[in-house]
Scaffold this motif. Structure first.
Motif, short mmCIF file in Angstrom:
data_model
loop_
_atom_site.label_atom_id
_atom_site.label_comp_id
_atom_site.label_asym_id
_atom_site.label_seq_id
_atom_site.Cartn_x
_atom_site.Cartn_y
_atom_site.Cartn_z
N SER A 49 0.88 -1.32 0.01
CA SER A 49 0.08 -0.10 0.07
C SER A 49 0.94 1.31 -0.08
O SER A 49 0.52 2.24 -0.64
CB SER A 49 -1.07 0.07 1.29
N VAL A 50 2.03 1.38 0.43
CA VAL A 50 2.90 2.42 0.80
C VAL A 50 3.46 2.63 -0.64
O VAL A 50 3.70 3.62 -1.14
CB VAL A 50 3.88 2.30 1.78
N THR A 69 -7.38 12.89 -10.59
CA THR A 69 -8.45 11.99 -11.16
C THR A 69 -9.05 11.49 -9.91
O THR A 69 -8.69 11.19 -8.91
CB THR A 69 -7.89 10.70 -12.04
N THR A 70 -10.33 11.09 -10.11
CA THR A 70 -11.19 10.57 -8.95
C THR A 70 -10.76 9.07 -8.74
O THR A 70 -10.79 8.78 -7.78
CB THR A 70 -12.65 10.40 -9.61
N GLN A 71 -10.20 8.42 -9.79
CA GLN A 71 -10.12 7.02 -9.31
C GLN A 71 -8.72 7.02 -8.60
O GLN A 71 -8.36 6.18 -7.52
CB GLN A 71 -9.46 6.52 -10.69
N HIS A 72 -7.74 7.98 -8.82
CA HIS A 72 -6.64 8.05 -8.07
C HIS A 72 -6.77 8.54 -6.70
O HIS A 72 -6.23 7.91 -5.45
CB HIS A 72 -5.33 8.97 -8.66
N ARG A 73 -7.92 9.31 -6.33
CA ARG A 73 -8.10 9.93 -5.12
C ARG A 73 -8.88 8.61 -4.23
O ARG A 73 -8.53 8.48 -3.08
CB ARG A 73 -9.06 10.86 -5.07
N LEU A 74 -9.86 7.96 -5.02
CA LEU A 74 -10.08 6.79 -4.27
C LEU A 74 -9.26 5.70 -3.85
O LEU A 74 -9.46 4.98 -2.74
CB LEU A 74 -11.53 6.13 -5.31
N LEU A 75 -8.38 5.56 -4.79
CA LEU A 75 -7.14 4.22 -4.40
C LEU A 75 -6.24 5.06 -3.36
O LEU A 75 -5.97 3.96 -2.78
CB LEU A 75 -6.49 4.14 -5.75
N ILE A 76 -5.95 6.11 -3.45
CA ILE A 76 -5.06 6.64 -2.27
C ILE A 76 -5.79 6.55 -1.11
O ILE A 76 -5.47 6.09 0.07
CB ILE A 76 -4.79 8.40 -2.35
N LEU A 96 -8.33 4.08 -0.29
CA LEU A 96 -8.46 2.58 0.29
C LEU A 96 -6.86 2.29 0.52
O LEU A 96 -6.78 1.66 1.51
CB LEU A 96 -8.50 1.74 -1.13
N CYS A 97 -5.72 2.73 -0.05
CA CYS A 97 -4.44 2.51 0.54
C CYS A 97 -4.16 2.89 1.95
O CYS A 97 -3.60 2.35 2.71
CB CYS A 97 -3.50 2.95 -0.59
N ILE A 98 -4.69 4.19 2.31
CA ILE A 98 -4.50 4.85 3.47
C ILE A 98 -5.17 3.80 4.48
O ILE A 98 -4.49 3.82 5.57
CB ILE A 98 -4.84 6.33 3.67
N ALA A 99 -6.38 3.50 4.41
CA ALA A 99 -7.25 2.76 5.08
C ALA A 99 -6.45 1.37 5.42
O ALA A 99 -6.39 0.91 6.53
CB ALA A 99 -8.58 2.32 4.43
N ASP A 100 -5.94 0.94 4.17
CA ASP A 100 -5.28 -0.60 4.22
C ASP A 100 -3.72 -0.48 5.25
O ASP A 100 -3.58 -1.16 5.76
CB ASP A 100 -4.76 -0.92 2.95
N VAL A 101 -3.29 0.82 5.23
CA VAL A 101 -1.76 0.91 5.75
C VAL A 101 -2.49 1.10 7.50
O VAL A 101 -1.39 0.59 7.93
CB VAL A 101 -1.16 2.19 5.28
N TRP A 153 2.79 6.03 -3.22
CA TRP A 153 3.94 6.49 -3.57
C TRP A 153 3.85 6.42 -5.09
O TRP A 153 4.39 7.74 -5.90
CB TRP A 153 5.35 5.71 -3.31
N MET A 154 3.63 5.38 -5.73
CA MET A 154 3.38 5.42 -7.25
C MET A 154 2.49 6.42 -7.75
O MET A 154 2.44 7.18 -8.84
CB MET A 154 3.20 4.10 -7.82
N ILE A 155 1.17 6.50 -7.05
CA ILE A 155 0.33 7.32 -7.58
C ILE A 155 0.72 8.85 -7.28
O ILE A 155 0.48 9.67 -8.00
CB ILE A 155 -1.23 6.99 -6.63
#
Length: 130
Positions: A87-88, A103-110, A112-117, A92-94
Motif C-alpha cells: 500500500s505504501v 483523477t477520481t480513481q487516484h483519489r479513491l485508490l489513495i 483505500l491504500c491509507i485505510a489499508d495502511v 508513492w506510485m500514484i
C-alpha cells in the motif's frame, strides 16, 4: 476425567477459530453436548460437574492456542507486513504519476491504500497489543 474426554465430540478446527475469542460460547456448547450425551446414553458414570466441563474446554482451547493459534498469528502478521508495504508503494506510485491526485480513481485508490495502511499497521504486531 479420562473417560469423560473420550465421550465428548471435539469441535472442528474451524469451530475453534470462530469460538476462540469467547470462552463462554465454548463452555455453553460443551454443557449442551454433555446434556445430550447423558440423555442419549444413560450409564453408571456420574455426570461431569460444571467446573469439570469448564476445565475440560479450557484445556482444549489452550492446547489449540499453543498449536494452530500461533501459526495463524504469524501468518496474519506476515501478510500484514506485505499489505502495508504494498500500500505504501502504491501510494508513492500514484503521487509520483503525472496525474497525481487529479483523477477520481487516484483519489479513491489513495483513500483505500491509507485505510489499508492503518489496518495493516494494527496487525503487524503479531498478536501483541501495546
Amino acid at each position: 476425567m479420562e473417560s469423560m474426554i473420550t465421550q465428548f465430540e471435539l469441535p472442528s478446527w474451524s469451530e475453534l477459530i470462530i469460538l476462540s475469542s469467547n470462552i463462554d460460547d465454548i463452555i455453553y456448547k460443551a454443557q449442551n453436548q454433555t446434556a445430550e450425551m447423558l440423555e442419549s446414553s444413560p450409564s453408571d458414570i456420574p455426570p461431569p460437574t460444571a467446573e469439570e466441563t469448564h476445565e475440560f474446554w479450557r484445556m482444549i482451547l489452550s492446547a489449540w492456542r499453543e498449536g494452530y493459534g500461533k501459526n495463524l498469528i504469524v501468518t496474519r502478521g506476515a501478510m500484514a507486513i506485505i499489505s502495508f508495504t504494498s500500500s505504501v508503494i502504491f501510494i508513492w506510485m500514484i503521487l509520483r504519476s503525472s496525474d497525481g491526485l487529479k483523477t477520481t480513481q487516484h483519489r479513491l485508490l489513495i483513500g483505500l491504500c491509507i485505510a489499508d495502511v492503518i489496518y495493516s499497521s494494527t496487525q503487524i504486531l503479531f498478536g501483541h497489543s501495546g
